[in-house]
Design an enzyme around this catalytic site. Structure first.
Site, PDB file in Angstrom:
ATOM      1  N   GLU A 158      41.322  34.129  49.777  1.00 40.04           N
ATOM      2  CA  GLU A 158      41.125  34.518  48.376  1.00 40.04           C
ATOM      3  C   GLU A 158      39.952  35.479  48.213  1.00 40.04           C
ATOM      4  O   GLU A 158      39.440  35.680  47.113  1.00 40.04           O
ATOM      5  CB  GLU A 158      40.940  33.257  47.525  1.00 40.04           C
ATOM      6  CG  GLU A 158      42.124  32.298  47.583  1.00 40.04           C
ATOM      7  CD  GLU A 158      43.254  32.635  46.605  1.00 40.04           C
ATOM      8  OE1 GLU A 158      42.975  33.002  45.463  1.00 40.04           O
ATOM      9  OE2 GLU A 158      44.444  32.517  47.003  1.00 40.04           O
ATOM     10  N   HIS A 178      38.408  28.081  43.041  1.00 41.89           N
ATOM     11  CA  HIS A 178      37.645  28.970  43.932  1.00 41.89           C
ATOM     12  C   HIS A 178      36.208  28.455  43.946  1.00 41.89           C
ATOM     13  O   HIS A 178      35.733  27.916  42.936  1.00 41.89           O
ATOM     14  CB  HIS A 178      37.613  30.412  43.405  1.00 41.89           C
ATOM     15  CG  HIS A 178      38.908  31.145  43.499  1.00 41.89           C
ATOM     16  ND1 HIS A 178      39.384  31.946  42.486  1.00 41.89           N
ATOM     17  CD2 HIS A 178      39.816  31.223  44.495  1.00 41.89           C
ATOM     18  CE1 HIS A 178      40.543  32.490  42.855  1.00 41.89           C
ATOM     19  NE2 HIS A 178      40.834  32.049  44.058  1.00 41.89           N
ATOM     20  N   CYS A 203      34.413  36.530  38.400  1.00 42.43           N
ATOM     21  CA  CYS A 203      35.777  36.833  38.875  1.00 42.43           C
ATOM     22  C   CYS A 203      36.076  38.306  38.701  1.00 42.43           C
ATOM     23  O   CYS A 203      36.861  38.880  39.439  1.00 42.43           O
ATOM     24  CB  CYS A 203      36.826  36.091  38.057  1.00 42.43           C
ATOM     25  SG  CYS A 203      36.695  34.321  38.101  1.00 42.43           S
TER      26      CYS A 203
HETATM   27  O1  SUG Z   1      43.960  33.358  40.593  1.00 40.59           O
HETATM   28  N1  SUG Z   1      44.278  33.456  37.107  1.00 40.59           N
HETATM   29  C1  SUG Z   1      43.506  33.775  38.288  1.00 40.59           C
HETATM   30  C2  SUG Z   1      42.038  33.644  37.998  1.00 40.59           C
HETATM   31  C3  SUG Z   1      41.203  34.148  39.130  1.00 40.59           C
HETATM   32  C4  SUG Z   1      39.763  33.888  38.940  1.00 40.59           C
HETATM   33  N2  SUG Z   1      39.015  34.404  40.003  1.00 40.59           N
HETATM   34  C5  SUG Z   1      37.929  33.852  40.566  1.00 40.59           C
HETATM   35  N3  SUG Z   1      37.575  32.620  40.315  1.00 40.59           N
HETATM   36  N4  SUG Z   1      37.278  34.544  41.413  1.00 40.59           N
HETATM   37  C6  SUG Z   1      43.930  32.876  39.447  1.00 40.59           C
HETATM   38  O2  SUG Z   1      44.177  31.688  39.213  1.00 40.59           O
HETATM   39  C7  SUG Z   1      46.295  33.340  35.764  1.00 40.59           C
HETATM   40  C8  SUG Z   1      47.462  34.231  35.431  1.00 40.59           C
HETATM   41  C9  SUG Z   1      48.348  33.657  34.363  1.00 40.59           C
HETATM   42  O3  SUG Z   1      48.493  32.436  34.285  1.00 40.59           O
HETATM   43  O4  SUG Z   1      48.919  34.444  33.593  1.00 40.59           O
HETATM   44  C10 SUG Z   1      45.584  33.754  37.032  1.00 40.59           C
HETATM   45  O5  SUG Z   1      46.178  34.334  37.910  1.00 40.59           O
END
Ligand code: SUG
Length: 448
Positions: A174, A250, A371
């Site tokens: 990730e 994460h 993020c």
């Molecule tokens: O991968 N949300 C992302 C959020 C990522 C956050 N990044 C970090 N913590 N670095 C994920 O879960 C949600 C998309 C949706 O439900 O439409 C989403 O992909």
């Protein structure tokens, strides 16, 4: 030579929507099917970039991706013209259309893992695109991510790019969301800290019971090998499986580090004392003095951390050596978190100031300030070798703001995703964007 941490923020794409696509990410699940506002989302992100630039930090921008990803839908068997592919998917498999429309590439902390030149065997800055293999909608990001990073950091004398790891769960990666670098100064050798959720091959490591652990130990080790990191410059730690089960998908949802400082929650890791000792010992060998700031569960619970995104903050160094924390508005609306932050900044420790940003559009999908940015530590020569089109300036901010105002919708629901016109709008917008950012041809519609 001078060195910097440059924050490259993901520009929110025109299809930003709440698809409920990320099992294990509480915000994504609970806001599923709500209508979103892509224009507001992009402007909120740009406002943060502009504010950091105005504060004197080095700021860059990372382009969004082509969505809907029609080529991905074709690989799943939908056929005909682009409009027919979209209409057929909408009729027969809406979740697949929604996944192919996600603007999730905005969360560029997941775009890649980056090792600065002072840490790597060949003295170049290394990038490994993340395979994001745990979620289908994210697993389709890395080919374009690689092309965009290649166009931003093009000079092979300074920058080395690695393709994403093999796309199987055993190498689930990730990117920088599970990677932190500690150092005395950005241009000096540091210690790279890799946090994993499970081991794919060694059954002695525990694993979460409810939600997936997205990052494996084996993926982190492969990235460290690809980047040519020294064993003395690397520390691995396991995330506490019980916090993953509480929504910490994460590590950057429960810890953040910068310079010589790690800011973390008491329940974030397994074998915390051993890990802190290793970080401290290894940082000392490169001349650094490790400091940790532990937030006790008696002050802030894991649930508070997940809801407020206290740790998904940006910890930034100020010229006087003290640090500033960039937090989302949700931290101010959580009484315990806000009280904790008041105490922290008033205590005379290294973290002296908190600045609050409204990033609600992204937060509702589980994406906070941290993020939205990919950190790249660069020395002066390397910074000069970066494509200047992606470095934030006041005129670039104005151009991007006008570009968003002209091309983005202010409301998006599932029905809008089924509209083939959206694809045409997005392509027109992105074609113009590649000219604004001087990226050349990076999108499938530009190269096929
Ligand atoms: O991968 N949300 C992302 C959020 C990522 C956050 N990044 C970090 N913590 N670095 C994920 O879960 C949600 C998309 C949706 O439900 O439409 C989403 O992909």
């Amino acid at each position: 030579m001078k060195s910097y941490e440059v924050n490259f923020d993901g520009l929110v794409g025109p299809t930003h929507n709440y698809g409920g696509l990320s099992y294990g990410n509480v915000a994504s699940q609970s806001n599923s099917q709500q209508s979103s506002n892509p224009k507001e989302a992009a402007l909120q992100g740009l406002a943060k970039m502009k504010a950091l630039m105005d504060m004197g930090f080095q700021q860059g921008v990372l382009a969004p991706q082509e969505r809907p990803d029609v080529a991905a839908l074709r690989r799943l068997g939908f056929a005909g013209s682009d409009a027919q592919v979209i209409q057929q998917a909408a009729k027969e498999a809406m979740p697949l259309l929604v996944a192919s429309c996600s603007a999730s590439s905005m969360w560029v902390a997941n775009a890649a893992t980056v090792s600065p030149s002072a840490d790597t065997a060949d003295g170049r800055v290394h990038f490994t695109a993340a395979n994001l293999n745990c979620k289908y909608h994210r697993s389709i990001e890395h080919p374009t991510t690689s092309r965009v990073l290649g166009a931003m950091f093009a000079n092979p004398q300074h920058f080395a790019h690695h393709a994403a790891l093999p796309a199987v769960a055993q190498f689930g990666d990730e990117g920088a969301a599970n990677h932190t670098r500690f150092c005395r100064a950005y241009g000096e050798a540091g210690v790279e800290f890799f946090v994993f959720g499970r081991s794919a091959f060694d059954t002695r490591y525990p694993a979460p019971q409810k939600y997936p652990a997205r990052q494996t130990l084996e993926a982190s080790q492969a990235v460290a090998r690809l980047h040519g990191l020294r064993e003395e410059g690397v520390v691995y730690a396991q995330q506490n499986p019980s916090v993953i089960d509480q929504g910490v998908f994460h590590n950057d949802v429960i810890a953040v580090g910068n310079g010589e400082v790690l800011f973390y929650h008491e329940d974030a890791f397994l074998e915390t004392d051993k890990m802190l000792a290793e970080l401290s010992g290894k940082l000392a060998k490169v001349g650094g003095k490790f400091q940790s700031v532990c937030v006790p569960r008696s002050a802030v619970t894991v649930d508070d951390a997940v809801r407020s995104y206290l740790f998904n903050s940006q910890l930034l160094s100020r010229p006087d050596g003290s640090m500033l924390l960039i937090v989302p508005e949700e931290c101010r609306s959580n009484e315990r978190v806000w009280q904790y932050l008041q105490g922290l900044t008033g205590a005379g420790g290294v973290i002296r100031e908190v600045k609050v940003f409204d990033l609600k559009q992204s937060m509702q999908n589980g994406g906070g300030p941290a993020c939205l940015r990919l950190r790249v530590a660069l020395n002066e020569t390397e910074l000069a070798a970066v494509n200047p089109g992606v470095i934030m300036t006041a005129p670039l901010y104005d151009s991007l703001t006008h570009w968003v105002e002209r091309h983005y919708r202010d409301r998006m629901t599932e029905n809008d995703l089924a509209d083939p016109q959206l694809l045409l709008e997005c392509r027109a917008a992105l074609d113009e964007l590649t000219q604004i950012l001087k990226l050349g041809s990076v999108y499938p519609f530009q190269i096929n």
